[in-house]
Write a protein that holds these residues in place. Structure first.
Motif, PDB file in Angstrom:
ATOM      1  N   UNK A 171      -2.319  -4.850  -4.262  1.00  0.00           N
ATOM      2  CA  UNK A 171      -1.579  -3.597  -4.431  1.00  0.00           C
ATOM      3  C   UNK A 171      -2.569  -2.438  -4.451  1.00  0.00           C
ATOM      4  N   UNK A 172      -2.358  -1.469  -3.553  1.00  0.00           N
ATOM      5  CA  UNK A 172      -3.177  -0.263  -3.514  1.00  0.00           C
ATOM      6  C   UNK A 172      -2.254   0.947  -3.587  1.00  0.00           C
ATOM      7  N   UNK A 173      -2.485   1.804  -4.568  1.00  0.00           N
ATOM      8  CA  UNK A 173      -1.674   3.013  -4.746  1.00  0.00           C
ATOM      9  C   UNK A 173      -2.620   4.206  -4.769  1.00  0.00           C
ATOM     10  N   UNK A 174      -2.359   5.179  -3.903  1.00  0.00           N
ATOM     11  CA  UNK A 174      -3.225   6.357  -3.783  1.00  0.00           C
ATOM     12  C   UNK A 174      -2.378   7.613  -3.844  1.00  0.00           C
ATOM     13  N   UNK A 175      -2.699   8.506  -4.762  1.00  0.00           N
ATOM     14  CA  UNK A 175      -1.932   9.735  -4.932  1.00  0.00           C
ATOM     15  C   UNK A 175      -2.807  10.960  -4.688  1.00  0.00           C
ATOM     16  N   UNK A 212       0.847  -1.188   0.000  1.00  0.00           N
ATOM     17  CA  UNK A 212       0.000   0.000   0.000  1.00  0.00           C
ATOM     18  C   UNK A 212       0.884   1.240   0.000  1.00  0.00           C
ATOM     19  N   UNK A 213       0.709   2.088  -1.000  1.00  0.00           N
ATOM     20  CA  UNK A 213       1.466   3.323  -1.128  1.00  0.00           C
ATOM     21  C   UNK A 213       0.499   4.498  -1.089  1.00  0.00           C
ATOM     22  N   UNK A 214       0.759   5.451  -0.169  1.00  0.00           N
ATOM     23  CA  UNK A 214      -0.092   6.617  -0.058  1.00  0.00           C
ATOM     24  C   UNK A 214      -1.387   6.324   0.674  1.00  0.00           C
ATOM     25  N   UNK A 215      -2.213   7.377   0.806  1.00  0.00           N
ATOM     26  CA  UNK A 215      -3.506   7.282   1.475  1.00  0.00           C
ATOM     27  C   UNK A 215      -4.561   7.910   0.582  1.00  0.00           C
ATOM     28  N   UNK A 216      -5.724   7.271   0.512  1.00  0.00           N
ATOM     29  CA  UNK A 216      -6.733   7.675  -0.464  1.00  0.00           C
ATOM     30  C   UNK A 216      -7.216   9.105  -0.271  1.00  0.00           C
ATOM     31  N   UNK A 217      -7.337   9.577   0.967  1.00  0.00           N
ATOM     32  CA  UNK A 217      -7.834  10.933   1.187  1.00  0.00           C
ATOM     33  C   UNK A 217      -7.030  11.615   2.273  1.00  0.00           C
ATOM     34  N   UNK A 218      -6.575  12.845   1.987  1.00  0.00           N
ATOM     35  CA  UNK A 218      -5.657  13.539   2.885  1.00  0.00           C
ATOM     36  C   UNK A 218      -6.265  14.746   3.590  1.00  0.00           C
ATOM     37  N   UNK A 219      -7.544  14.996   3.437  1.00  0.00           N
ATOM     38  CA  UNK A 219      -8.113  16.212   3.990  1.00  0.00           C
ATOM     39  C   UNK A 219      -7.907  17.360   3.016  1.00  0.00           C
ATOM     40  N   UNK A 250     -12.309  17.558  11.624  1.00  0.00           N
ATOM     41  CA  UNK A 250     -13.312  16.871  10.837  1.00  0.00           C
ATOM     42  C   UNK A 250     -12.711  15.928   9.818  1.00  0.00           C
ATOM     43  N   UNK A 251     -11.793  16.422   8.977  1.00  0.00           N
ATOM     44  CA  UNK A 251     -11.182  15.568   7.956  1.00  0.00           C
ATOM     45  C   UNK A 251      -9.859  15.030   8.465  1.00  0.00           C
ATOM     46  N   UNK A 252      -8.941  15.952   8.752  1.00  0.00           N
ATOM     47  CA  UNK A 252      -7.690  15.541   9.378  1.00  0.00           C
ATOM     48  C   UNK A 252      -6.701  14.912   8.428  1.00  0.00           C
ATOM     49  N   UNK A 253      -5.531  14.643   8.969  1.00  0.00           N
ATOM     50  CA  UNK A 253      -4.460  14.004   8.229  1.00  0.00           C
ATOM     51  C   UNK A 253      -4.574  12.504   8.437  1.00  0.00           C
ATOM     52  N   UNK A 254      -4.825  11.767   7.368  1.00  0.00           N
ATOM     53  CA  UNK A 254      -5.135  10.351   7.495  1.00  0.00           C
ATOM     54  C   UNK A 254      -3.992   9.439   7.056  1.00  0.00           C
ATOM     55  N   UNK A 255      -2.850   9.994   6.698  1.00  0.00           N
ATOM     56  CA  UNK A 255      -1.751   9.123   6.300  1.00  0.00           C
ATOM     57  C   UNK A 255      -0.733   9.850   5.448  1.00  0.00           C
ATOM     58  N   UNK A 256       0.313   9.135   5.026  1.00  0.00           N
ATOM     59  CA  UNK A 256       1.376   9.752   4.236  1.00  0.00           C
ATOM     60  C   UNK A 256       0.885  10.180   2.868  1.00  0.00           C
ATOM     61  N   UNK A 257       1.389  11.294   2.398  1.00  0.00           N
ATOM     62  CA  UNK A 257       0.956  11.853   1.127  1.00  0.00           C
ATOM     63  C   UNK A 257       1.924  11.450   0.019  1.00  0.00           C
ATOM     64  N   UNK A 258       1.374  10.898  -1.055  1.00  0.00           N
ATOM     65  CA  UNK A 258       2.130  10.607  -2.267  1.00  0.00           C
ATOM     66  C   UNK A 258       1.594  11.547  -3.325  1.00  0.00           C
ATOM     67  N   UNK A 259       2.459  12.449  -3.803  1.00  0.00           N
ATOM     68  CA  UNK A 259       1.995  13.483  -4.724  1.00  0.00           C
ATOM     69  C   UNK A 259       1.502  12.922  -6.040  1.00  0.00           C
TER      70      UNK A 259
END
Length: 267
Positions: free
Chosen positions: A95-99, A22-29, A37-46
């Protein structure tokens, strides 16, 4: 990766859970920043390009970062890269990749080959997802989603193949029906889903010839193509109705089976 034993090969025991990446997080706020409310939910992959071979940042870019970690990104922003060769050799079955920005499976790959029953999820929060290479994952699942403001695009003559395997246990001496059913393909965007001419989506069922010579067909899988829907991960609704398109002219959809055909959803 995981190792399949003889009892698993013959369908006597359940298959091991596949290794996952798993690379990145689907939603970053909002704008990738922390907020109530939204917040930082994980590492950011540009932004990310998946190419055939491994690449690296140029020396000049590394020197700039070493001198000033807060240095401004190039005009198009930093773009990370991932090697398709490494993905294929790794044995990962999930494999999950989220940018945060664009996510591209580059044409130079030709075809990305993943294990039987593998899953590949490509998500972009604020950019688009471009699949410009064919993908083969027997009986597996492939999803490409643009979660907020980008499009999902499929290149010309690209083949997304999640059709089931054909297994001959009578000839090979071992084999099971695992992975003979067709898998699933989902292309989903809040804005548009656009497929290039000559593209193929295949979730046909395969079959097993068992040790007694009996043919056991696998069911067809499912295809979902949807555009213009609300962001269900962040809970936001962004009105992009004027840019909504489901453009699939010239595409071939397949879900053949010797037992039961698959399903198709267009929204």
């Amino acid at each position: 990766g995981t190792t399949v034993g003889r009892r698993q090969t013959n369908g006597l025991d359940a298959l091991a859970k596949p290794a996952s990446l798993e690379l990145g997080t689907a939603f970053h706020g909002p704008d990738g920043a922390f907020s109530a409310g939204a917040g930082y939910l994980g590492p950011i992959l540009g932004a990310l390009d998946i190419s055939r071979s491994a690449t690296s940042l140029s020396g000049a870019n590394w020197n700039t970062l070493l001198t000033d970690p807060l240095a401004a990104a190039p005009g198009g922003g930093w773009v990370s890269t991932l090697s398709a060769d490494q993905l294929e050799a790794s044995g990962f079955g999930a494999i999950t990749i989220s940018t945060a920005r664009d996510l591209t499976l580059k044409a130079e790959i030709g075809q990305l080959n993943l294990p039987r029953l593998a899953s590949l999820a490509l998500n972009s929060q604020g950019g688009g997802v471009l699949i410009d290479s064919s993908v083969r994952l027997p009986g597996g699942s492939l999803s490409a989603r643009s979660l907020r403001t980008g499009d999902v695009k499929l290149g010309r003559q690209v083949v997304l193949d999640a059709s089931g395997d054909w297994v001959n246990a009578l000839l090979d001496g071992a084999g099971s029906s695992a992975g003979t059913a067709g898998g699933s393909i989902t292309l989903s965007s809040q804005r548009s889903v656009i497929t290039g001419p000559g593209a193929v989506l295949d979730v046909s069922g395969g079959a097993l010839v068992d040790a007694s010579g009996t043919v056991r067909g696998g069911n067809g899988g499912s295809i979902v193509l949807s555009s213009g829907f609300a962001d269900t991960i962040s809970g936001e609704t962004i009105d992009q109705s004027t840019q909504r398109q489901l453009q699939i002219s010239g595409i071939t959809l397949r879900s053949f089976s010797t037992t039961r055909g698959g399903s198709l959803s267009l929204t």
